[in-house]
Design a protein around this motif. Structure first.
Motif, PDB file in Angstrom:
ATOM      1  N   SER A  66       0.830  -1.212   0.000  1.00 17.61           N
ATOM      2  CA  SER A  66       0.000   0.000   0.000  1.00 17.61           C
ATOM      3  C   SER A  66       0.861   1.258   0.000  1.00 17.61           C
ATOM      4  O   SER A  66       0.511   2.250  -0.647  1.00 17.61           O
ATOM      5  CB  SER A  66      -0.931  -0.007   1.209  1.00 17.61           C
ATOM      6  OG  SER A  66      -0.197   0.007   2.421  1.00 17.61           O
ATOM      7  N   ASP A 113      -4.761   0.585   5.354  1.00 15.53           N
ATOM      8  CA  ASP A 113      -4.179   0.500   4.013  1.00 15.53           C
ATOM      9  C   ASP A 113      -5.227   0.789   2.946  1.00 15.53           C
ATOM     10  O   ASP A 113      -4.962   1.528   1.989  1.00 15.53           O
ATOM     11  CB  ASP A 113      -3.584  -0.894   3.792  1.00 15.53           C
ATOM     12  CG  ASP A 113      -2.417  -1.191   4.706  1.00 15.53           C
ATOM     13  OD1 ASP A 113      -1.430  -0.451   4.645  1.00 15.53           O
ATOM     14  OD2 ASP A 113      -2.483  -2.146   5.490  1.00 15.53           O
ATOM     15  N   SER A 114      -6.410   0.229   3.120  1.00 17.89           N
ATOM     16  CA  SER A 114      -7.493   0.465   2.155  1.00 17.89           C
ATOM     17  C   SER A 114      -7.901   1.932   2.155  1.00 17.89           C
ATOM     18  O   SER A 114      -8.135   2.524   1.090  1.00 17.89           O
ATOM     19  CB  SER A 114      -8.701  -0.418   2.492  1.00 17.89           C
ATOM     20  OG  SER A 114      -8.352  -1.789   2.452  1.00 17.89           O
ATOM     21  N   TYR A 115      -7.980   2.539   3.340  1.00 18.22           N
ATOM     22  CA  TYR A 115      -8.342   3.950   3.438  1.00 18.22           C
ATOM     23  C   TYR A 115      -7.342   4.830   2.674  1.00 18.22           C
ATOM     24  O   TYR A 115      -7.736   5.721   1.909  1.00 18.22           O
ATOM     25  CB  TYR A 115      -8.386   4.388   4.903  1.00 18.22           C
ATOM     26  CG  TYR A 115      -9.617   3.931   5.659  1.00 18.22           C
ATOM     27  CD1 TYR A 115     -10.789   3.599   4.994  1.00 18.22           C
ATOM     28  CD2 TYR A 115      -9.598   3.830   7.044  1.00 18.22           C
ATOM     29  CE1 TYR A 115     -11.910   3.166   5.691  1.00 18.22           C
ATOM     30  CE2 TYR A 115     -10.718   3.400   7.753  1.00 18.22           C
ATOM     31  CZ  TYR A 115     -11.865   3.070   7.057  1.00 18.22           C
ATOM     32  OH  TYR A 115     -12.971   2.646   7.745  1.00 18.22           O
ATOM     33  N   MET A 167      -7.500   4.230  -1.183  1.00 19.44           N
ATOM     34  CA  MET A 167      -8.734   4.812  -1.711  1.00 19.44           C
ATOM     35  C   MET A 167      -8.673   6.332  -1.717  1.00 19.44           C
ATOM     36  O   MET A 167      -9.148   6.978  -2.654  1.00 19.44           O
ATOM     37  CB  MET A 167      -9.931   4.330  -0.879  1.00 19.44           C
ATOM     38  CG  MET A 167     -10.286   2.873  -1.078  1.00 19.44           C
ATOM     39  SD  MET A 167     -10.691   2.482  -2.797  1.00 19.44           S
ATOM     40  CE  MET A 167     -12.118   3.536  -3.065  1.00 19.44           C
ATOM     41  N   TRP A 197      -3.028  -7.030   5.032  1.00 16.46           N
ATOM     42  CA  TRP A 197      -3.636  -5.813   4.505  1.00 16.46           C
ATOM     43  C   TRP A 197      -4.675  -5.331   5.512  1.00 16.46           C
ATOM     44  O   TRP A 197      -5.654  -6.012   5.789  1.00 16.46           O
ATOM     45  CB  TRP A 197      -4.285  -6.085   3.158  1.00 16.46           C
ATOM     46  CG  TRP A 197      -4.766  -4.841   2.462  1.00 16.46           C
ATOM     47  CD1 TRP A 197      -5.958  -4.218   2.638  1.00 16.46           C
ATOM     48  CD2 TRP A 197      -4.051  -4.070   1.490  1.00 16.46           C
ATOM     49  NE1 TRP A 197      -6.050  -3.105   1.856  1.00 16.46           N
ATOM     50  CE2 TRP A 197      -4.894  -2.993   1.131  1.00 16.46           C
ATOM     51  CE3 TRP A 197      -2.800  -4.195   0.892  1.00 16.46           C
ATOM     52  CZ2 TRP A 197      -4.514  -2.044   0.180  1.00 16.46           C
ATOM     53  CZ3 TRP A 197      -2.430  -3.252  -0.043  1.00 16.46           C
ATOM     54  CH2 TRP A 197      -3.270  -2.193  -0.394  1.00 16.46           C
ATOM     55  N   ILE A 227      -7.288  -2.235   7.387  1.00 19.92           N
ATOM     56  CA  ILE A 227      -8.300  -1.257   6.964  1.00 19.92           C
ATOM     57  C   ILE A 227      -7.653   0.077   6.630  1.00 19.92           C
ATOM     58  O   ILE A 227      -8.033   0.760   5.673  1.00 19.92           O
ATOM     59  CB  ILE A 227      -9.365  -1.085   8.069  1.00 19.92           C
ATOM     60  CG1 ILE A 227     -10.108  -2.404   8.303  1.00 19.92           C
ATOM     61  CG2 ILE A 227     -10.352   0.026   7.703  1.00 19.92           C
ATOM     62  CD1 ILE A 227     -11.128  -2.348   9.415  1.00 19.92           C
TER      63      ILE A 227
END
Length: 250
Positions: free
Chosen positions: A24, A229-231, A234, A225, A227
């Motif tokens: 990420s 990393d996703s934030y 995104m 992975w 949360i």
């Protein structure tokens, strides 16, 4: 002078960025580079500056470590300014170009300060996996890139040792004029090259002993992975889409 450049050095502290998956982090850097090349409006450039500052604050590393690098980049700023004058580029555009280059360097420094070299190798291997159908050794490519990054602090440390040795013999680099500094740097170049070649040979033998060339390697850490990393990914994707929309549609 040389010790101010932090690329290739790891700074172990607890932070959100340290805990991020290396994949990420590398993705965020790639997305930011794309954003930097696409943004031409001054409001978007200011947004990139704010985004970078907030991301660096999440590393829990003093901003001074990043700002020290700007002293090393002064020759690059001078070259950009001269090129801008030759091609009649406005001063504001030249300033934003220098700012983009600085921010990109900050991101790479952030990556090495918050990520061990083995984790950078892991992240690059995962992101370059699409090259495997082309019969390319992804592991070797990732290892070569990270070893090149690892040699940056080695070069800087060797340069600092040579300058200290010269200072002990009465050669004052810091307070010398430009031409004397240039002469000192020219004499340093061959010494640094020879020392680096010796270290690279030692590293090659050490990697053979550790069987780096034999089969697939496992990873010491378990990279999950999260949360956060996703934030982050995104967020960078949304900003990239906004920049593309703003640049194309106005």
């Amino acid at each position: 002078m040389f010790h101010n450049f932090m690329l290739g050095r790891y700074y172990p502290v607890r932070s959100k960025v340290h805990a991020m998956n290396p994949i990420s982090k590398i993705l965020c850097i790639v997305l930011f580079i794309v954003m930097a090349f696409l943004s031409t409006i001054w409001q978007l450039n200011v947004l990139l500056l704010i985004l970078t500052f907030l991301f660096l604050m999440l590393t829990n590393i003093s901003i001074i470590y990043y700002l020290r690098t700007m002293k090393i980049l002064f020759p690059l700023y001078f070259v950009v300014f001269i090129i801008g004058m030759v091609f009649q580029v406005s001063i504001l555009d030249s300033v934003f170009l220098m700012m983009k280059v600085t921010l990109i360097v900050f991101y790479f420094i952030m990556l090495t300060l918050t990520t061990p070299i083995t984790e950078i190798i892991y992240g690059l291997e995962k992101l370059l996996i699409f090259l495997r159908p082309f019969q390319l050794n992804v592991s070797a490519i990732a290892l070569s890139i990270t070893e090149a990054i690892r040699f940056v602090p080695n070069l800087i440390d060797e340069g600092s040792r040579i300058l200290k040795s010269a200072a002990s013999r009465g050669i004052d680099y810091r307070h010398s004029n430009f031409f004397v500094k240039l002469k000192i740097l020219q004499s340093m170049a061959s010494c640094i090259f020879q020392l680096t070649m010796k270290k690279s040979e030692n590293l090659k033998f050490a990697m053979r002993l550790r069987l780096y060339q034999c089969g697939n390697r496992t990873n010491f850490r378990m990279n999950h992975w999260k949360i956060f990393d996703s934030y982050m990914v995104m967020l960078y994707l949304l900003i990239l889409i906004m920049i593309v929309k703003k640049e194309i549609m106005g």
